[in-house]
Write a protein that holds these residues in place. Sequence first.
Motif, PDB file in Angstrom:
ATOM      1  N   ALA A   1       0.835  -1.197   0.000  1.00 60.09           N
ATOM      2  CA  ALA A   1       0.000   0.000   0.000  1.00 60.09           C
ATOM      3  C   ALA A   1       0.876   1.257   0.000  1.00 60.09           C
ATOM      4  O   ALA A   1       0.444   2.328  -0.389  1.00 60.09           O
ATOM      5  CB  ALA A   1      -0.925   0.002   1.209  1.00 60.09           C
ATOM      6  N   ASP A   2       2.115   1.121   0.413  1.00 55.08           N
ATOM      7  CA  ASP A   2       3.006   2.274   0.500  1.00 55.08           C
ATOM      8  C   ASP A   2       3.761   2.485  -0.819  1.00 55.08           C
ATOM      9  O   ASP A   2       4.450   1.582  -1.287  1.00 55.08           O
ATOM     10  CB  ASP A   2       4.007   2.040   1.649  1.00 55.08           C
ATOM     11  N   PRO A   3       3.647   3.685  -1.406  1.00 52.82           N
ATOM     12  CA  PRO A   3       4.269   3.930  -2.717  1.00 52.82           C
ATOM     13  C   PRO A   3       5.791   3.748  -2.716  1.00 52.82           C
ATOM     14  O   PRO A   3       6.350   3.254  -3.690  1.00 52.82           O
ATOM     15  CB  PRO A   3       3.925   5.386  -3.031  1.00 52.82           C
ATOM     16  N   SER A   4       6.462   4.134  -1.633  1.00 49.79           N
ATOM     17  CA  SER A   4       7.919   3.972  -1.592  1.00 49.79           C
ATOM     18  C   SER A   4       8.302   2.503  -1.636  1.00 49.79           C
ATOM     19  O   SER A   4       9.243   2.109  -2.320  1.00 49.79           O
ATOM     20  CB  SER A   4       8.502   4.572  -0.311  1.00 49.79           C
ATOM     21  N   ARG A   5       7.536   1.685  -0.912  1.00 45.29           N
ATOM     22  CA  ARG A   5       7.858   0.252  -0.904  1.00 45.29           C
ATOM     23  C   ARG A   5       7.554  -0.375  -2.250  1.00 45.29           C
ATOM     24  O   ARG A   5       8.283  -1.255  -2.714  1.00 45.29           O
ATOM     25  CB  ARG A   5       7.102  -0.460   0.223  1.00 45.29           C
ATOM     26  N   ARG A   6       6.475   0.098  -2.896  1.00 44.40           N
ATOM     27  CA  ARG A   6       6.190  -0.418  -4.248  1.00 44.40           C
ATOM     28  C   ARG A   6       7.344  -0.082  -5.186  1.00 44.40           C
ATOM     29  O   ARG A   6       7.767  -0.891  -5.986  1.00 44.40           O
ATOM     30  CB  ARG A   6       4.900   0.192  -4.786  1.00 44.40           C
ATOM     31  N   GLN A   7       7.839   1.162  -5.039  1.00 46.64           N
ATOM     32  CA  GLN A   7       8.942   1.593  -5.896  1.00 46.64           C
ATOM     33  C   GLN A   7      10.197   0.769  -5.623  1.00 46.64           C
ATOM     34  O   GLN A   7      10.929   0.407  -6.540  1.00 46.64           O
ATOM     35  CB  GLN A   7       9.208   3.075  -5.658  1.00 46.64           C
ATOM     36  N   MET A   8      10.418   0.456  -4.356  1.00 45.06           N
ATOM     37  CA  MET A   8      11.572  -0.376  -4.016  1.00 45.06           C
ATOM     38  C   MET A   8      11.466  -1.740  -4.695  1.00 45.06           C
ATOM     39  O   MET A   8      12.438  -2.246  -5.256  1.00 45.06           O
ATOM     40  CB  MET A   8      11.670  -0.574  -2.500  1.00 45.06           C
ATOM     41  N   LEU A   9      10.271  -2.317  -4.652  1.00 42.98           N
ATOM     42  CA  LEU A   9      10.077  -3.630  -5.272  1.00 42.98           C
ATOM     43  C   LEU A   9      10.253  -3.544  -6.792  1.00 42.98           C
ATOM     44  O   LEU A   9      10.810  -4.451  -7.412  1.00 42.98           O
ATOM     45  CB  LEU A   9       8.701  -4.205  -4.930  1.00 42.98           C
TER      46      LEU A   9
ATOM     47  N   GLU B   1      19.859   5.369  -2.509  1.00 39.81           N
ATOM     48  CA  GLU B   1      20.167   6.515  -3.384  1.00 39.81           C
ATOM     49  C   GLU B   1      18.967   6.959  -4.216  1.00 39.81           C
ATOM     50  O   GLU B   1      18.898   8.097  -4.652  1.00 39.81           O
ATOM     51  CB  GLU B   1      21.313   6.151  -4.346  1.00 39.81           C
ATOM     52  N   ASN B   2      18.036   6.025  -4.475  1.00 34.91           N
ATOM     53  CA  ASN B   2      16.873   6.357  -5.299  1.00 34.91           C
ATOM     54  C   ASN B   2      15.783   7.101  -4.538  1.00 34.91           C
ATOM     55  O   ASN B   2      14.780   7.489  -5.114  1.00 34.91           O
ATOM     56  CB  ASN B   2      16.257   5.073  -5.863  1.00 34.91           C
ATOM     57  N   PHE B   3      15.967   7.267  -3.240  1.00 34.95           N
ATOM     58  CA  PHE B   3      14.890   7.848  -2.438  1.00 34.95           C
ATOM     59  C   PHE B   3      15.349   9.076  -1.678  1.00 34.95           C
ATOM     60  O   PHE B   3      16.456   9.112  -1.151  1.00 34.95           O
ATOM     61  CB  PHE B   3      14.349   6.803  -1.458  1.00 34.95           C
TER      62      PHE B   3
END
Lengths: 107, 142
Positions: free
Chosen positions: A13-21, A36-38
């Motif tokens: 549900a968290d956008p940062s975690r989706r982006q990490m995946l 570095e991407n965040f």
Amino acid sequence: MRTQTLDAFQVIADPSRRQMLQLLSKKSLTINSLAENFDMSRPAVSKHIKILYGAGFISITGIGRERHCILKQDGFNELQDFINYFDKFWTTKLSKLQTILNNKANK
Amino acid sequence: MRKEIKQTWHFNQSPEEVWEYLTKPELIEQWLMKNDFQPIVGHKFRFTFTAKPNSKYEGVVDCKVLEVKPFTKLSYSWNGSTQDKSRNYNSIVVWTLVPKDNGTELQLQHNGFVVLEDILAHTEGWKSCLKKMEESLKTMKP
């Protein structure tokens, strides 16, 4: 830091975690290169990584001094169960519709 | 990895007759759930059901009509949540009716699970990525 236990849906549900995946689906990354991407603090990145790890979405492997994050299947399986649940739901409902229509035709 | 549901059913009735069972609240209720559906684009409606005591899912699905092509196509959003509110899923249900063999082929597509699609769109490559990792691990010496 205490790590919360979240289910697969709360995890993604968290956008940062989706982006990490998403980043990890292209290639495995060290925690540093992932961070570095965040635009967030290192402890914040670590917290997300712990959550992903806790829910079975990634594994963490130490290679030399580096710690690599790698995608793992367990978390994704829980999402698959969700799809399967609805597939069965519709099969049950539609077979009921078929019975109703067939009975109607026979009257 | 699967990210949508697709089913095809055949009915001996005409598309007009099957359409009635997709669009008339009292007929929908007979096979699906209680509802206040109206075949008007933009109409917001709800499916309600009595959730089993051990079910994860809550007894309400909030919907909005997205497309109405009489006897041919019907779609609505399908948004629900689990009992403990921890999971919300937003998705889309699409019904397509095709006349076939003196009856109707009814296709159901249930997809667009918002929580899933971002992630699943990008998981195709994850197996090969794992393999690459495995290979690089083998060649690396600690």
